[in-house]
Design an enzyme around this catalytic site. Sequence first.
Site, PDB file in Angstrom:
ATOM      1  N   SER A 239       0.854  -1.191   0.000  1.00  0.00           N
ATOM      2  CA  SER A 239       0.000   0.000   0.000  1.00  0.00           C
ATOM      3  C   SER A 239       0.885   1.234   0.000  1.00  0.00           C
ATOM      4  CB  SER A 239      -0.900   0.004   1.234  1.00  0.00           C
ATOM      5  OG  SER A 239      -0.175   0.496   2.342  1.00  0.00           O
ATOM      6  N   LYS A 240       0.229   2.388  -0.095  1.00  0.00           N
ATOM      7  CA  LYS A 240       0.971   3.645  -0.182  1.00  0.00           C
ATOM      8  C   LYS A 240       1.904   3.838   1.006  1.00  0.00           C
ATOM      9  CE  LYS A 240      -2.242   6.249  -2.955  1.00  0.00           C
ATOM     10  NZ  LYS A 240      -3.434   7.024  -2.859  1.00  0.00           N
ATOM     11  N   ARG A 241       1.548   3.256   2.133  1.00  0.00           N
ATOM     12  CA  ARG A 241       2.388   3.433   3.330  1.00  0.00           C
ATOM     13  C   ARG A 241       3.741   2.742   3.196  1.00  0.00           C
ATOM     14  NH1 ARG A 241      -1.183   1.030   7.048  1.00  0.00           N
ATOM     15  NH2 ARG A 241      -2.830   1.399   5.542  1.00  0.00           N
TER      16      ARG A 241
END
Length: 463
Positions: A239-241
């Site tokens: 994910s973006k994290r």
Amino acid sequence: MIVTRFAPSPTGYLHIGGLRTALFSYLWARKNGGKFLLRIEDTDERRNSDAATQAIIEAFEWVGLDYDDEITYQSHRKEIYAAYLQQLLNEGKAYYCYMGKEELSELREQQMAAKERTRYDGRYRDFDGEVPQDIDPVIRIKAPLNGAMVIHDGIKGEVVFQAEDILDDFIIARSDGTPTYNFVVAVDDALMGITEVIRGDDHLSNTPKQMVVYEALGFDLPKFYHVPMIHNQQGKKLSKRDGATDVMAYKEMGYLPEALLNFLVRLGWSHGDQELFSFEEMCDLFDPNDINKSASIYNTEKLDWLNAHYIKNSSNTTLAMLLEAYGITLVSHDKKEILLDALKDRAKTLQEMATMVNEVISTPKSYDTKAVKKAFKGDAKAILEDFTMKLQVRDEMHLPSDYHDVMEELVNEKGIGFGKIGQPLRVALLGKLSGPGLDTVMAVIGKEESVRRIENAITGIES
Ligand code: GLU
């Protein structure tokens, strides 16, 4: 001929995982002298935008993946889908379903109460009664009611689904007449002559439905390869994290397309223990049948390592050109070669390299306090003064070795170690204790600027 495709839905930007499946599809087509096609799945007018399509095309251009033929836009193919829907209706392989929303939720409730799988129960499948006038019907396809459906997947092997567990007569056109995803994908893949569908395994559960459409329309099935997802270090979906997911963000951060593609090809595929693959090698060696069955793990250190490798192996002319995007103008700098030769061994990204260039070519605005404390003690200033005097009397100072000679002469005369001059000199020239070799720095900025920086430090630093 092998024909592959990449079929993104333009909802935002090109996702890094999307680029990986695009690359796999591209390589397999190129390796076999086949075709790689691009299809934009833009039927959902509320979620799709032209800007998102442009972003995908731009990302393809940046990484250098070219596609054959014209781009296919699903939004331009409405008549084709309508004709195939009509064909299925005419042949009795699909039918109008007049079930209203309330009826459907009633059915769901009953099924849930009976602990059954919620599914459409086929009540309009062979309906010959009076149809309700106040309902715009959807079109449903007649799916097999039972029996096994087998996907001969190039990565996962045989995947068997039981029709009664996963299928019902699913909707192929909504009540406004627009066709649904699984219908158009099957129609397009067949009409575009796609022989191998390589896509993320998040689509695996769609495949039996698409097979139903293929079967109903009498199309030959392509070979499927469902590629396991990319996971983060914790084994969860990326994910973006965990890092950037937008391909163009990698450009901004200063990754080279060669590095990104090399990184992506190794996510899920390997060739012995080889890590470095030129584009030509990827095209020669890649085979989707060798893709791993398990998820691959995203690893930033690996990407940085690859990027450092490709930066190191880029020509200085290329690097100078690429650094312009970071506000660095080196193209006509007479010491560009010396500077870039020194920095390309040290930088992991172009952004980092740009910072390093700036640190060399601009006069330090301040001095790192810890570095000053460490370097400016004892007779540091006196040593620097002696060094500037020696520099000033020399002519023809061009190369790093010219500066090195002066430093060497000084340490020999004074009987001191290199660090005694090196540390304060480094702070004077760069404002801190890290950075490339001092002889290189001085050769790049020249004698006058070197002397100026040293004098500034002598007067400006309190010790
Ligand atoms: N449009 C789909 C997506 O972006 C891909 C469809 C496919 O590859 O079959 O996820």
